[in-house]
Design an enzyme around this catalytic site. Structure first.
Site, mmCIF file in Angstrom:
data_model
loop_
_atom_site.group_PDB
_atom_site.id
_atom_site.type_symbol
_atom_site.label_atom_id
_atom_site.label_comp_id
_atom_site.label_asym_id
_atom_site.label_seq_id
_atom_site.Cartn_x
_atom_site.Cartn_y
_atom_site.Cartn_z
ATOM 1 N N GLY A 44 0.853 -1.289 -0.055
ATOM 2 C CA GLY A 44 0.222 0.020 0.023
ATOM 3 C C GLY A 44 0.707 1.285 0.040
ATOM 4 O O GLY A 44 2.141 1.122 -0.024
ATOM 5 N N GLY A 45 0.163 2.358 0.038
ATOM 6 C CA GLY A 45 0.976 3.658 -0.037
ATOM 7 C C GLY A 45 2.060 4.013 1.334
ATOM 8 O O GLY A 45 3.074 4.391 1.002
ATOM 9 N N ASP B 268 -11.186 8.743 3.415
ATOM 10 C CA ASP B 268 -10.704 8.236 2.205
ATOM 11 C C ASP B 268 -11.240 7.147 1.662
ATOM 12 O O ASP B 268 -10.743 5.925 1.235
ATOM 13 C CB ASP B 268 -9.116 7.654 2.531
ATOM 14 C CG ASP B 268 -8.203 7.245 1.360
ATOM 15 O OD1 ASP B 268 -8.468 8.010 0.153
ATOM 16 O OD2 ASP B 268 -7.287 6.741 1.309
ATOM 17 N N LYS C 108 0.131 -5.846 8.687
ATOM 18 C CA LYS C 108 0.682 -4.645 7.948
ATOM 19 C C LYS C 108 1.597 -3.716 8.616
ATOM 20 O O LYS C 108 1.718 -3.504 9.578
ATOM 21 C CB LYS C 108 -0.547 -3.653 8.032
ATOM 22 C CG LYS C 108 -0.499 -2.525 7.190
ATOM 23 C CD LYS C 108 -1.751 -1.635 6.824
ATOM 24 C CE LYS C 108 -1.460 -0.289 5.861
ATOM 25 N NZ LYS C 108 -2.864 0.220 5.810
ATOM 26 N N VAL D 210 1.967 -5.427 3.408
ATOM 27 C CA VAL D 210 1.315 -6.575 4.240
ATOM 28 C C VAL D 210 1.646 -7.829 3.818
ATOM 29 O O VAL D 210 2.053 -8.343 2.850
ATOM 30 C CB VAL D 210 -0.407 -6.564 3.877
ATOM 31 C CG1 VAL D 210 -1.066 -7.577 4.388
ATOM 32 C CG2 VAL D 210 -0.739 -5.043 3.843
#
Length: 339
Positions: A45-46, A160, A65, A50
């Site tokens: 992810g940004g 978001d 994560k 994970v």
């Protein structure tokens, strides 16, 4: 050149169950993190990666994560990461990913342990199908509406919301069960400014395709109603296969969110051969959710879904507060907004 990723290149969801993703300097297979042993990397992810992991004694599978090294030294991002775990546990809803462990690696990186889901992110489903018919979209939207309304009741705005943050988990019988992910930039509404994680003043945080006008302007008084606008953007994309506004760069999309009206969903769906026609009443409901003035939006996401159910002929009655105000004006967008 464009500084906005093409629609075909959406960021992958943080919770995945597909093929392993390889990169250097990741957690090693067999490495112990808290009570779990790492098996393989499954997502990026940004702000982090994970990993799939298993409890060595009871065999329980989980997803871990880990905040990336690049951002580990940024207090603001670390604060956001911690706030995500905190937000989810304050809400505790079946349609929200469960986070049940938190800690710090020996190298200083923070991590949390969450449930491992079987299924696919909603953005991947959209890429495959080009859109989702109203009758199939409503159960997905209803589940996410319940999750968002529960978050709002707990005093938390997601900020978001987008298809990449909605995971279509599969139940044992094969049915889909939507889960809301990534509360990484959630705002704890009404919390003391000295204790809540903060975003830089005036910085619009979120994804431009789904951001409310007030979020695009970087206003400091954003509340849960920003999620209702974003929910409208997501509903629009599900039902048409297109986001409400597109542009060559972030600024162009932000400006459209604040000053333009999207082309009616019925028009966009009619141009999509993968989708059946939409009832005209859908346009009123989408317009209600995407009102520029937060005060004119539905009182809850559930109210918006109820209006969609009415448009689809799935309900016969509704409270006055749950239907769009009569005569909601629908601004017919120019052809440049049709993407």
């Amino acid at each position: 050149s464009s500084d906005l990723a093409p629609r075909g290149g959406r960021e992958q969801s943080a919770v995945m169950t597909g093929a392993s993703v390889r990169a250097e300097h990741d957690l090693a297979e067999g490495q112990k993190v808290g009570e779990y042993v790492v098996e393989t990397k499954i997502g990026q992810g940004g702000f982090g990666a994970v990993f799939r992991a298993a409890h060595p004694l009871i065999g329980k599978l989980a997803a871990i994560k880990v905040l990336s090294r690049k951002y580990s030294s940024d207090p603001e991002i670390v604060s956001r990461f911690i706030a995500e775990a905190r937000s989810v546990n304050q809400i505790r809803h079946r349609n929200i990913i469960d986070i049940f462990g938190f800690g710090e690696l020996e190298d200083g990186r923070s991590y949390y342990v969450m449930e491992l889901l079987d299924g696919e992110p909603l953005d991947a489903r959209l890429e495959e199908t080009g859109g989702i018919p109203l009758g199939e979209a409503i159960p997905i939207l209803r589940s996410i509406a319940r999750a968002l309304d529960a978050a709002h009741a707990a005093g938390i705005a997601h900020r978001d919301l987008k298809p990449a943050n909605i995971f279509l988990a599969r139940e044992s019988d094969g049915t889909l069960y939507p889960k809301l992910l990534d509360f990484g930039i959630a705002k704890l509404l009404g919390e003391n400014a000295d204790t809540m994680h903060r975003t830089r003043t005036g910085s619009p945080i979120g994804t431009p395709y789904y951001m409310s006008p007030e979020q695009c302007r970087g206003e400091s008084t954003i509340d849960h109603r920003t999620d209702i606008y974003s929910f409208g953007c997501v509903a629009y994309e599900l039902l048409t296969g297109k986001v409400p506004f597109e542009g060559d760069n972030h600024l162009e999309v932000l400006m459209k969110q604040t000053s333009e009206e999207p082309a009616p969903a019925t028009m966009r769906a009619a141009d999509n051969p993968a989708l059946p026609p939409l009832p005209a009443a859908v346009d009123d409901t989408i317009a209600w959710m995407m009102k520029k003035d937060p005060a004119e939006r539905p009182p809850s996401c559930a109210a918006a879904v109820h209006a969609l159910e009415e448009a689809a002929g799935l309900t016969d009655t509704a409270a006055a507060s749950r239907t769009p105000p009569p005569g909601v004006p629908i601004t017919r967008a120019s052809s440049q907004n049709l993407g």
